[in-house]
Design an enzyme around this catalytic site. Sequence first.
Site, PDB file in Angstrom:
ATOM      1  N   GLY A  13      32.466 -79.612  73.110  1.00 48.70           N
ATOM      2  CA  GLY A  13      31.687 -79.133  74.257  1.00 48.70           C
ATOM      3  C   GLY A  13      31.074 -80.314  75.006  1.00 48.70           C
ATOM      4  O   GLY A  13      30.534 -81.222  74.388  1.00 48.70           O
ATOM      5  N   GLU A 103      30.565 -82.423  65.583  1.00 49.43           N
ATOM      6  CA  GLU A 103      31.134 -82.327  64.231  1.00 49.43           C
ATOM      7  C   GLU A 103      32.648 -82.211  64.196  1.00 49.43           C
ATOM      8  O   GLU A 103      33.318 -82.894  63.427  1.00 49.43           O
ATOM      9  CB  GLU A 103      30.592 -81.057  63.576  1.00 49.43           C
ATOM     10  CG  GLU A 103      29.387 -81.261  62.769  1.00 49.43           C
ATOM     11  CD  GLU A 103      29.134 -80.010  61.965  1.00 49.43           C
ATOM     12  OE1 GLU A 103      28.582 -80.166  60.892  1.00 49.43           O
ATOM     13  OE2 GLU A 103      29.491 -78.891  62.383  1.00 49.43           O
ATOM     14  N   ILE A 124      24.773 -80.557  72.224  1.00 43.61           N
ATOM     15  CA  ILE A 124      23.477 -79.914  72.473  1.00 43.61           C
ATOM     16  C   ILE A 124      23.008 -79.187  71.216  1.00 43.61           C
ATOM     17  O   ILE A 124      21.876 -78.771  71.128  1.00 43.61           O
ATOM     18  CB  ILE A 124      23.532 -78.925  73.666  1.00 43.61           C
ATOM     19  CG1 ILE A 124      24.530 -77.794  73.420  1.00 43.61           C
ATOM     20  CG2 ILE A 124      23.856 -79.661  74.962  1.00 43.61           C
ATOM     21  CD1 ILE A 124      24.412 -76.653  74.432  1.00 43.61           C
ATOM     22  N   ASP A 125      23.889 -79.052  70.211  1.00 47.70           N
ATOM     23  CA  ASP A 125      23.506 -78.358  68.970  1.00 47.70           C
ATOM     24  C   ASP A 125      22.619 -79.223  68.072  1.00 47.70           C
ATOM     25  O   ASP A 125      21.985 -78.702  67.153  1.00 47.70           O
ATOM     26  CB  ASP A 125      24.761 -77.935  68.181  1.00 47.70           C
ATOM     27  CG  ASP A 125      25.720 -77.079  69.014  1.00 47.70           C
ATOM     28  OD1 ASP A 125      25.317 -76.633  70.105  1.00 47.70           O
ATOM     29  OD2 ASP A 125      26.868 -76.873  68.578  1.00 47.70           O
ATOM     30  N   ARG A 177       7.657 -57.523  82.006  1.00 47.80           N
ATOM     31  CA  ARG A 177       8.943 -57.442  81.318  1.00 47.80           C
ATOM     32  C   ARG A 177       8.930 -58.104  79.955  1.00 47.80           C
ATOM     33  O   ARG A 177       8.191 -59.060  79.731  1.00 47.80           O
ATOM     34  CB  ARG A 177      10.014 -58.180  82.122  1.00 47.80           C
ATOM     35  CG  ARG A 177      10.396 -57.461  83.352  1.00 47.80           C
ATOM     36  CD  ARG A 177      11.725 -57.960  83.916  1.00 47.80           C
ATOM     37  NE  ARG A 177      12.209 -56.922  84.782  1.00 47.80           N
ATOM     38  CZ  ARG A 177      12.512 -57.078  86.081  1.00 47.80           C
ATOM     39  NH1 ARG A 177      12.455 -58.262  86.633  1.00 47.80           N
ATOM     40  NH2 ARG A 177      12.907 -56.054  86.797  1.00 47.80           N
ATOM     41  N   GLU A 235      22.362 -68.097  69.682  1.00 45.47           N
ATOM     42  CA  GLU A 235      23.625 -67.332  69.696  1.00 45.47           C
ATOM     43  C   GLU A 235      24.132 -67.026  68.284  1.00 45.47           C
ATOM     44  O   GLU A 235      24.756 -66.009  68.048  1.00 45.47           O
ATOM     45  CB  GLU A 235      24.707 -68.082  70.469  1.00 45.47           C
ATOM     46  CG  GLU A 235      25.047 -69.454  69.878  1.00 45.47           C
ATOM     47  CD  GLU A 235      26.121 -70.197  70.662  1.00 45.47           C
ATOM     48  OE1 GLU A 235      26.651 -69.661  71.646  1.00 45.47           O
ATOM     49  OE2 GLU A 235      26.430 -71.350  70.271  1.00 45.47           O
ATOM     50  N   ARG A 282      12.642 -49.819  80.105  1.00 46.89           N
ATOM     51  CA  ARG A 282      13.694 -50.090  81.099  1.00 46.89           C
ATOM     52  C   ARG A 282      13.612 -51.522  81.597  1.00 46.89           C
ATOM     53  O   ARG A 282      14.551 -52.073  82.135  1.00 46.89           O
ATOM     54  CB  ARG A 282      13.573 -49.106  82.263  1.00 46.89           C
ATOM     55  CG  ARG A 282      14.156 -47.742  81.902  1.00 46.89           C
ATOM     56  CD  ARG A 282      13.898 -46.737  82.959  1.00 46.89           C
ATOM     57  NE  ARG A 282      12.455 -46.556  83.157  1.00 46.89           N
ATOM     58  CZ  ARG A 282      11.924 -45.790  84.092  1.00 46.89           C
ATOM     59  NH1 ARG A 282      12.694 -45.149  84.931  1.00 46.89           N
ATOM     60  NH2 ARG A 282      10.609 -45.664  84.198  1.00 46.89           N
ATOM     61  N   ARG A 294      24.407 -77.186  79.209  1.00 44.77           N
ATOM     62  CA  ARG A 294      25.234 -78.390  79.071  1.00 44.77           C
ATOM     63  C   ARG A 294      25.518 -79.067  80.398  1.00 44.77           C
ATOM     64  O   ARG A 294      26.226 -80.074  80.421  1.00 44.77           O
ATOM     65  CB  ARG A 294      26.591 -78.007  78.447  1.00 44.77           C
ATOM     66  CG  ARG A 294      26.467 -77.681  77.014  1.00 44.77           C
ATOM     67  CD  ARG A 294      27.701 -77.187  76.318  1.00 44.77           C
ATOM     68  NE  ARG A 294      28.975 -77.267  76.953  1.00 44.77           N
ATOM     69  CZ  ARG A 294      30.069 -76.642  76.483  1.00 44.77           C
ATOM     70  NH1 ARG A 294      29.974 -75.916  75.382  1.00 44.77           N
ATOM     71  NH2 ARG A 294      31.212 -76.750  77.070  1.00 44.77           N
TER      72      ARG A 294
HETATM   73  O1  F6P Z   1      29.012 -77.063  70.330  1.00 39.26           O
HETATM   74  C1  F6P Z   1      28.504 -77.044  71.602  1.00 39.26           C
HETATM   75  C2  F6P Z   1      28.521 -75.664  72.179  1.00 39.26           C
HETATM   76  O2  F6P Z   1      27.913 -75.667  73.444  1.00 39.26           O
HETATM   77  C3  F6P Z   1      27.896 -74.592  71.295  1.00 39.26           C
HETATM   78  O3  F6P Z   1      26.504 -74.582  71.372  1.00 39.26           O
HETATM   79  C4  F6P Z   1      28.584 -73.356  71.803  1.00 39.26           C
HETATM   80  O4  F6P Z   1      28.642 -72.343  70.830  1.00 39.26           O
HETATM   81  C5  F6P Z   1      29.945 -73.849  72.100  1.00 39.26           C
HETATM   82  O5  F6P Z   1      29.847 -75.218  72.355  1.00 39.26           O
HETATM   83  C6  F6P Z   1      30.610 -73.147  73.249  1.00 39.26           C
HETATM   84  O6  F6P Z   1      31.938 -73.526  73.240  1.00 39.26           O
HETATM   85  P1  F6P Z   1      32.937 -73.447  74.456  1.00 39.26           P
HETATM   86  O7  F6P Z   1      32.638 -74.612  75.327  1.00 39.26           O
HETATM   87  O8  F6P Z   1      34.266 -73.573  73.811  1.00 39.26           O
HETATM   88  O9  F6P Z   1      32.688 -72.136  75.121  1.00 39.26           O
END
Ligand code: F6P
Length: 394
Positions: A13, A103, A124-125, A177, A235, A282, A294
């Site tokens: 990514g 990684e 970014i992880d 909200r 996520e 709602r 990103r």
């Molecule tokens: O590993 C970086 C990352 O942005 C994760 O946080 C995310 O789950 C993933 O890449 C998204 O992957 P892609 O760019 O393949 O949609």
Amino acid sequence: MSKPRVGILTGGGDVPPLNAVISAAQRAVAQRGIELIGFLKGWEGVLQNRYVSLSRIRVHDDIGGTILKSSRLNLATVPDAPQRVLDNLKRLRLRGLIVIGGEDTLSNSLLLREFPQVLISKTIDNNVGILRFSNKKVSLNHVVNYFTLGYPTAAEKISEFVSLQYGLRSTAYSHERIIVVESMGMHTGWLALASCMGNPDFIIIPEFPLDYELFKEQLALRYERNKHVIVVIAEGARWKNGGFVSADEKDKDEFGHPRFKGAASILADRLKQDLKIRFDTRNLNAVNPSYLYRSGAPSKLDSDFAQKLGTKAVGLFAEGFDESILLTIQRNNNSFKLGRYPVKELRTIEELHRFVDKTFYRENEYTATREARKYLAEIVEQIPRTEYGVNLKD
Ligand code: F6P
């Protein structure tokens, strides 16, 4: 005699400071009489022998993404790929390869240990590194690889997105909200945790599975008191009684990671149903900034370290370095400096996988600890809490 050559690639990514590493490497090779070649789309370019000479290409270091493009190729899944890659690198007579990745991209490097490589972690992880804390003493100087490139920019973005001053809290207040904001981060909660610098009410991360009933009650009480609530969910969050909030365990990517499908909207829908007997739900919405985390220009810290890492990597090969190492970012008293982690000590890249632990997270309150704020304060500015709003009597 032809110039010595060094190769560079970006995989996984993208993150905002990638071009800053590449352009710093360009400047460094120009000073040292080395040729820099850039492989296109990460390891895919090495496998297919697709590369460009970077001597005449203009790289804007303040533009996000990567001029070399990216891919998520897993060399272990392609027949003979490590040998073919090695042959291509040798045929090009490269002195060494600069590998910029998370990684997965770095795990490919371990398949070619005998080839000299300088690894630069970006994601970014923020999950490449080690928390070397003893039980009694938490010292930020003991964090191996304090941050991965891209994390500081994304941390700044998420804290702004949720804040009153720059983000969602103002509209949450105006319309009474509950807004559930999704963070990226794959299996780790580092990015979601960083949102604490923008003062959300609750943060839910994968490392501490969600006790839904307990959380629902806390959320309802907070809403009944304040009439606006911001929740951040990673996520990769999991339910306490098993399974990911959003992923289908069977749908996996090249490296076997689940493809997440919107934890924020799944949680928001469930809460909407379950809380409607208590108040009007709602107005309970989900927001997923997704790739915005990103995108864009790098923060100053990201850009500075991208340049230092790019320059250092070239410098090592210029001096004849012929092993493989991961360059790390280390905190030393009140500043950061570069460090090295020997790749030959690693059996798998997972040995460097870093999760959020209880030093940084209060499980039953769904909030970051004081230590987390201290850790993050070195990376991103805390957005001040501002007294704001009227108190309406019901
Ligand atoms: O590993 C970086 C990352 O942005 C994760 O946080 C995310 O789950 C993933 O890449 C998204 O992957 P892609 O760019 O393949 O949609």
